[in-house]
Scaffold this motif. Structure first.
Motif, PDB file in Angstrom:
ATOM      1  N   ASP A 202       0.830  -1.204   0.000  1.00 25.16           N
ATOM      2  CA  ASP A 202       0.000   0.000   0.000  1.00 25.16           C
ATOM      3  C   ASP A 202       0.869   1.261   0.000  1.00 25.16           C
ATOM      4  N   GLU A 203       1.876   1.279   0.849  1.00 25.19           N
ATOM      5  CA  GLU A 203       2.760   2.447   0.965  1.00 25.19           C
ATOM      6  C   GLU A 203       3.546   2.685  -0.323  1.00 25.19           C
ATOM      7  N   ILE A 204       4.138   1.644  -0.860  1.00 23.68           N
ATOM      8  CA  ILE A 204       5.021   1.800  -2.025  1.00 23.68           C
ATOM      9  C   ILE A 204       4.229   2.074  -3.294  1.00 23.68           C
ATOM     10  N   THR A 205       3.086   1.422  -3.477  1.00 24.15           N
ATOM     11  CA  THR A 205       2.261   1.743  -4.646  1.00 24.15           C
ATOM     12  C   THR A 205       1.679   3.144  -4.514  1.00 24.15           C
ATOM     13  N   GLY A 206       1.425   3.572  -3.287  1.00 24.99           N
ATOM     14  CA  GLY A 206       0.952   4.936  -3.052  1.00 24.99           C
ATOM     15  C   GLY A 206       1.977   5.983  -3.442  1.00 24.99           C
TER      16      GLY A 206
ATOM     17  N   PHE B  96       5.023   3.576  -7.412  1.00 25.23           N
ATOM     18  CA  PHE B  96       5.774   2.437  -7.932  1.00 25.23           C
ATOM     19  C   PHE B  96       4.843   1.247  -8.148  1.00 25.23           C
ATOM     20  N   THR B  97       5.223   0.381  -9.085  1.00 26.95           N
ATOM     21  CA  THR B  97       4.469  -0.854  -9.282  1.00 26.95           C
ATOM     22  C   THR B  97       5.114  -1.956  -8.446  1.00 26.95           C
ATOM     23  N   VAL B  98       4.261  -2.769  -7.830  1.00 27.79           N
ATOM     24  CA  VAL B  98       4.736  -3.816  -6.915  1.00 27.79           C
ATOM     25  C   VAL B  98       3.988  -5.115  -7.210  1.00 27.79           C
ATOM     26  N   SER B  99       4.711  -6.210  -7.223  1.00 31.26           N
ATOM     27  CA  SER B  99       4.113  -7.542  -7.230  1.00 31.26           C
ATOM     28  C   SER B  99       4.612  -8.275  -5.997  1.00 31.26           C
TER      29      SER B  99
ATOM     30  N   LEU C 189       9.171  -3.312  -8.232  1.00 33.46           N
ATOM     31  CA  LEU C 189       9.640  -4.046  -7.058  1.00 33.46           C
ATOM     32  C   LEU C 189       8.785  -5.288  -6.834  1.00 33.46           C
ATOM     33  N   VAL C 190       9.456  -6.392  -6.524  1.00 33.10           N
ATOM     34  CA  VAL C 190       8.765  -7.612  -6.104  1.00 33.10           C
ATOM     35  C   VAL C 190       9.058  -7.798  -4.627  1.00 33.10           C
ATOM     36  N   LEU C 191       7.996  -7.861  -3.821  1.00 28.66           N
ATOM     37  CA  LEU C 191       8.135  -8.177  -2.399  1.00 28.66           C
ATOM     38  C   LEU C 191       7.870  -9.661  -2.223  1.00 28.66           C
ATOM     39  N   ILE C 192       8.782 -10.324  -1.548  1.00 24.13           N
ATOM     40  CA  ILE C 192       8.705 -11.770  -1.375  1.00 24.13           C
ATOM     41  C   ILE C 192       8.459 -12.064   0.097  1.00 24.13           C
ATOM     42  N   GLU C 193       7.344 -12.716   0.387  1.00 28.27           N
ATOM     43  CA  GLU C 193       7.058 -13.126   1.763  1.00 28.27           C
ATOM     44  C   GLU C 193       7.438 -14.587   1.911  1.00 28.27           C
TER      45      GLU C 193
END
Length: 163
Positions: free
Chosen positions: A23-27, A30-33, A96-100
């Motif tokens: 939410d923060e980074i797309t706000g 930036f595009t995030v997956s 950016l790709v965030l990996i959990e």
């Protein structure tokens, strides 16, 4: 693609942190997956649907498409779980790709840490963990953020990946 991980033990706050970071980074434009690793059997499909019936009949892959989303389900049918680099190659380009999860992989990570579950810190044994997001102050050889200070954690991650 730039990537950054969020790891931690069960009930450490990983999913909530990833959700807030997306939410923060797309706000910020930036595009995030995301990629989420699960240690248990998961099924995003529902019994009785056409796509479920296709998989049950033996299809190796079922691609479900609508005006709102596309979902590709692949049955491993005994094949080994795909490695992270294979999964990353399947994603469309984003900032950016965030990996959990995938804590044993050697990409840069932030560890989510809560004291209540009583688990040890992973960061003391893993140099790929660049920071810790914690619900308690910690003295470490790397940055420690308040687990709820999403903006500061996002600033750190974006700085680390050069965005």
């Amino acid at each position: 693609m730039r990537l950054y991980g969020v790891i931690g033990w069960k009930n450490a706050g990983k999913t909530g942190l990833v959700e807030r970071l997306v939410d923060e980074i797309t706000g910020r434009g930036f595009t995030v997956s995301t990629i989420k690793h699960a240690h248990h059997s998961v099924d995003v499909d529902q019994p009785g649907t056409d796509s479920y019936r296709h998989r049950l009949a033996g299809a190796s892959e079922v691609l479900l498409a609508s005006g709102q989303r596309v979902a590709l389900m692949q049955e491993l049918r005994g094949a080994p779980e795909p490695k992270l680099d294979i999964l990353l190659a399947r994603l469309s380009p984003v900032d950016l790709v965030l990996i959990e999860g995938f804590k044993r992989e050697h990409h840069p990570k932030v560890e989510a840490f809560r004291t209540a579950p009583g688990n040890p810190l992973i960061a003391t044994e893993d140099d790929s963990i660049r920071a810790v997001a914690s619900d308690t102050p910690l003295k470490l050889d790397r940055p420690v953020f308040d687990l709820n200070d999403t903006a500061a954690i996002a600033d750190f991650i974006l700085g680390e990946v050069g965005l």
